[in-house]
Design an enzyme around this catalytic site. Structure first.
Site, PDB file in Angstrom:
ATOM      1  N   ARG A   1      44.282  45.287  21.470  1.00  0.00           N
ATOM      2  CA  ARG A   1      43.709  45.362  22.823  1.00  0.00           C
ATOM      3  C   ARG A   1      44.119  46.670  23.515  1.00  0.00           C
ATOM      4  NH1 ARG A   1      45.233  40.023  25.841  1.00  0.00           N
ATOM      5  NH2 ARG A   1      43.731  40.784  27.389  1.00  0.00           N
TER       6      ARG A   1
ATOM      7  N   ASP B   1      44.058  45.001  32.163  1.00  0.00           N
ATOM      8  CA  ASP B   1      43.548  46.359  31.931  1.00  0.00           C
ATOM      9  C   ASP B   1      43.850  47.240  33.145  1.00  0.00           C
ATOM     10  OD1 ASP B   1      40.485  44.767  32.643  1.00  0.00           O
ATOM     11  OD2 ASP B   1      41.278  46.350  33.925  1.00  0.00           O
TER      12      ASP B   1
ATOM     13  N   HIS C   1      49.213  39.008  36.222  1.00  0.00           N
ATOM     14  CA  HIS C   1      49.442  38.636  34.817  1.00  0.00           C
ATOM     15  C   HIS C   1      50.007  39.793  33.999  1.00  0.00           C
ATOM     16  CE1 HIS C   1      46.410  35.034  34.998  1.00  0.00           C
ATOM     17  NE2 HIS C   1      47.540  34.796  35.629  1.00  0.00           N
TER      18      HIS C   1
ATOM     19  N   CYS D   1      64.084  50.052  21.447  1.00  0.00           N
ATOM     20  CA  CYS D   1      64.031  50.245  22.900  1.00  0.00           C
ATOM     21  C   CYS D   1      64.590  51.634  23.218  1.00  0.00           C
ATOM     22  CB  CYS D   1      64.875  49.179  23.610  1.00  0.00           C
ATOM     23  SG  CYS D   1      65.153  49.560  25.358  1.00  0.00           S
TER      24      CYS D   1
ATOM     25  N   GLY E   1      34.503  37.276  39.022  1.00  0.00           N
ATOM     26  CA  GLY E   1      34.598  37.290  37.558  1.00  0.00           C
ATOM     27  C   GLY E   1      35.711  36.464  36.976  1.00  0.00           C
TER      28      GLY E   1
ATOM     29  N   SER F   1      36.821  32.283  35.816  1.00  0.00           N
ATOM     30  CA  SER F   1      36.266  30.939  35.560  1.00  0.00           C
ATOM     31  C   SER F   1      36.928  29.878  36.427  1.00  0.00           C
ATOM     32  CB  SER F   1      36.470  30.584  34.083  1.00  0.00           C
ATOM     33  OG  SER F   1      37.859  30.631  33.767  1.00  0.00           O
TER      34      SER F   1
ATOM     35  N   LEU G   1      29.165  35.604  37.336  1.00  0.00           N
ATOM     36  CA  LEU G   1      27.893  35.570  36.592  1.00  0.00           C
ATOM     37  C   LEU G   1      27.196  34.238  36.818  1.00  0.00           C
ATOM     38  CD1 LEU G   1      26.252  37.316  34.631  1.00  0.00           C
ATOM     39  CD2 LEU G   1      27.392  36.176  32.734  1.00  0.00           C
TER      40      LEU G   1
ATOM     41  N   ALA H   1      28.566  41.428  37.655  1.00  0.00           N
ATOM     42  CA  ALA H   1      29.443  42.016  38.685  1.00  0.00           C
ATOM     43  C   ALA H   1      28.988  43.417  39.091  1.00  0.00           C
ATOM     44  CB  ALA H   1      30.876  42.063  38.159  1.00  0.00           C
TER      45      ALA H   1
HETATM   46  N1  APR Z   1      29.853  39.686  35.754  1.00  0.00           N
HETATM   47  C1  APR Z   1      30.450  38.718  36.503  1.00  0.00           C
HETATM   48  N2  APR Z   1      31.081  37.638  35.976  1.00  0.00           N
HETATM   49  C2  APR Z   1      31.117  37.559  34.634  1.00  0.00           C
HETATM   50  C3  APR Z   1      30.525  38.531  33.787  1.00  0.00           C
HETATM   51  C4  APR Z   1      29.877  39.628  34.411  1.00  0.00           C
HETATM   52  N3  APR Z   1      29.298  40.594  33.694  1.00  0.00           N
HETATM   53  N4  APR Z   1      30.730  38.144  32.499  1.00  0.00           N
HETATM   54  C5  APR Z   1      31.424  36.992  32.538  1.00  0.00           C
HETATM   55  N5  APR Z   1      31.648  36.628  33.810  1.00  0.00           N
HETATM   56  C6  APR Z   1      32.379  35.459  34.313  1.00  0.00           C
HETATM   57  C7  APR Z   1      32.210  34.224  33.468  1.00  0.00           C
HETATM   58  O1  APR Z   1      31.079  33.477  33.909  1.00  0.00           O
HETATM   59  C8  APR Z   1      33.517  33.475  33.739  1.00  0.00           C
HETATM   60  O2  APR Z   1      33.377  32.621  34.862  1.00  0.00           O
HETATM   61  O3  APR Z   1      33.750  35.771  34.258  1.00  0.00           O
HETATM   62  C9  APR Z   1      34.514  34.583  34.056  1.00  0.00           C
HETATM   63  C10 APR Z   1      35.523  34.833  32.944  1.00  0.00           C
HETATM   64  O4  APR Z   1      36.311  33.673  32.816  1.00  0.00           O
HETATM   65  P1  APR Z   1      37.516  33.678  31.758  1.00  0.00           P
HETATM   66  O5  APR Z   1      37.015  34.209  30.471  1.00  0.00           O
HETATM   67  O6  APR Z   1      38.142  32.336  31.819  1.00  0.00           O
HETATM   68  O7  APR Z   1      38.518  34.787  32.315  1.00  0.00           O
HETATM   69  P2  APR Z   1      39.550  34.624  33.510  1.00  0.00           P
HETATM   70  O8  APR Z   1      39.017  33.684  34.554  1.00  0.00           O
HETATM   71  O9  APR Z   1      39.918  35.994  33.958  1.00  0.00           O
HETATM   72  O10 APR Z   1      40.835  33.949  32.799  1.00  0.00           O
HETATM   73  C11 APR Z   1      41.969  33.751  33.599  1.00  0.00           C
HETATM   74  O11 APR Z   1      43.218  33.061  31.646  1.00  0.00           O
HETATM   75  O12 APR Z   1      43.606  33.381  29.431  1.00  0.00           O
HETATM   76  C12 APR Z   1      44.109  33.598  30.681  1.00  0.00           C
HETATM   77  O13 APR Z   1      45.569  35.330  31.275  1.00  0.00           O
HETATM   78  C13 APR Z   1      44.244  35.071  30.936  1.00  0.00           C
HETATM   79  O14 APR Z   1      43.926  36.246  33.009  1.00  0.00           O
HETATM   80  C14 APR Z   1      43.323  35.324  32.121  1.00  0.00           C
HETATM   81  C15 APR Z   1      43.206  33.947  32.755  1.00  0.00           C
END
Ligand code: APR
Length: 239
Positions: free
Chosen positions: A62, A99, A114, A141, A181, A183, A209, A226
């Site tokens: 990554r 990132d 995070h 280290c 962005g 879930s 999304l 987004a």
């Molecule tokens: N524009 C807007 N939203 C988007 C896009 C896009 N192009 N592509 C995907 N999404 C949305 C998806 O619909 C989803 O609701 O982004 C969300 C991504 O959800 P996850 O993959 O669960 O990511 P996240 O919510 O950041 O996860 C939270 O979980 O695994 C841990 O530490 C990790 O920080 C992460 C945390």
């Protein structure tokens, strides 16, 4: 000139979805990271104890992708940096992402709850420090010279996210909370909207999304990529 009837601080929570159009996979979408590798194997303290080489390889891949030059901030990251410059009040981005796209887009008021993929830390001796190379179990280290004690400065499951006290202070005082962005499936971030609503009269907006698991907790939701939805929302905010 900004939206006349809204004055004060803004808190913005971002998740993997804001970086998806920059080329970074999310975690739980169909081609998400957790559909190809198990959290238990690469993103817990136990995984690191059990098989550090596998964990380091996961983050090395990554880190290499992020520093390859192919991954750049997208219009959503740039719009948030623009909002911070133009808004007549504090704008804080609380990101779940590891990132550096918010930084590269110009965001300054940033909290990486995070951790950060481009930092590592020694479990023995020191604070996080910048690191863009691969890490292996043989890497020493630079401070204490011990081998095998360097780990990614990324918060794993079962670990406490960073700067939570400061985050809750920002949430309590804001007039607008925007979630972008994410879930809404991982706490404590998934609970921030409730914290905001319990503590005051802030407006809460979800930009995603598609409706997240927490969609019903927001006053308003706007859905689409987004890089479309965020710049439009920022333009409206700034009047
Ligand atoms: N524009 C807007 N939203 C988007 C896009 C896009 N192009 N592509 C995907 N999404 C949305 C998806 O619909 C989803 O609701 O982004 C969300 C991504 O959800 P996850 O993959 O669960 O990511 P996240 O919510 O950041 O996860 C939270 O979980 O695994 C841990 O530490 C990790 O920080 C992460 C945390």
């Amino acid at each position: 000139m900004q939206n006349a009837n809204l004055k004060g601080s803004i808190v913005i929570l971002t998740g993997a979805g804001i970086s998806q159009e920059s080329g970074l996979d999310t975690f739980r979408d169909t081609n998400g990271i957790w559909n190809s590798v198990r959290i238990e194997d690469v993103a817990t303290p136990d995984a690191f104890r059990r098989d550090p080489a596998r964990v380091q390889a996961f983050y090395n891949a990554r880190r290499r992708q992020l520093t390859s030059g192919a991954i750049q901030p997208n219009p959503a990251h740039l719009a948030l940096a623009h909002l911070e410059r133009e808004w007549k009040g504090p704008v804080t981005v609380v990101t779940q992402n590891v990132d550096d796209l918010h930084e590269r887009a110009g965001s300054g008021g940033l909290i990486h709850m995070h951790g950060e993929l481009l930092k590592v830390r020694c479990i023995r001796c020191r604070d996080p420090f910048a690191w863009t190379d691969d890490l292996t179990t043989a890497t020493a280290c630079p401070d204490c010279g011990l081998v095998g004690t360097l780990r990614p400065h990324v918060v794993w499951f079962d670990e406490l996210p960073l700067q939570m006290e400061r985050i809750y202070q920002e949430l309590e005082g804001c007039v607008l909370f925007v979630s972008i962005g994410t879930s809404g499936s991982v706490h404590p971030a998934a609970g921030f909207v409730q914290a905001v609503r319990q503590s005051g009269h802030a407006r809460t907006v979800e930009l995603n999304l598609e409706p997240s698991q927490a969609a019903s907790l927001f006053h308003e939701g706007r859905y689409g990529p987004a890089s479309d939805v965020v710049p439009a929302f920022v333009a409206e905010l700034l009047g």
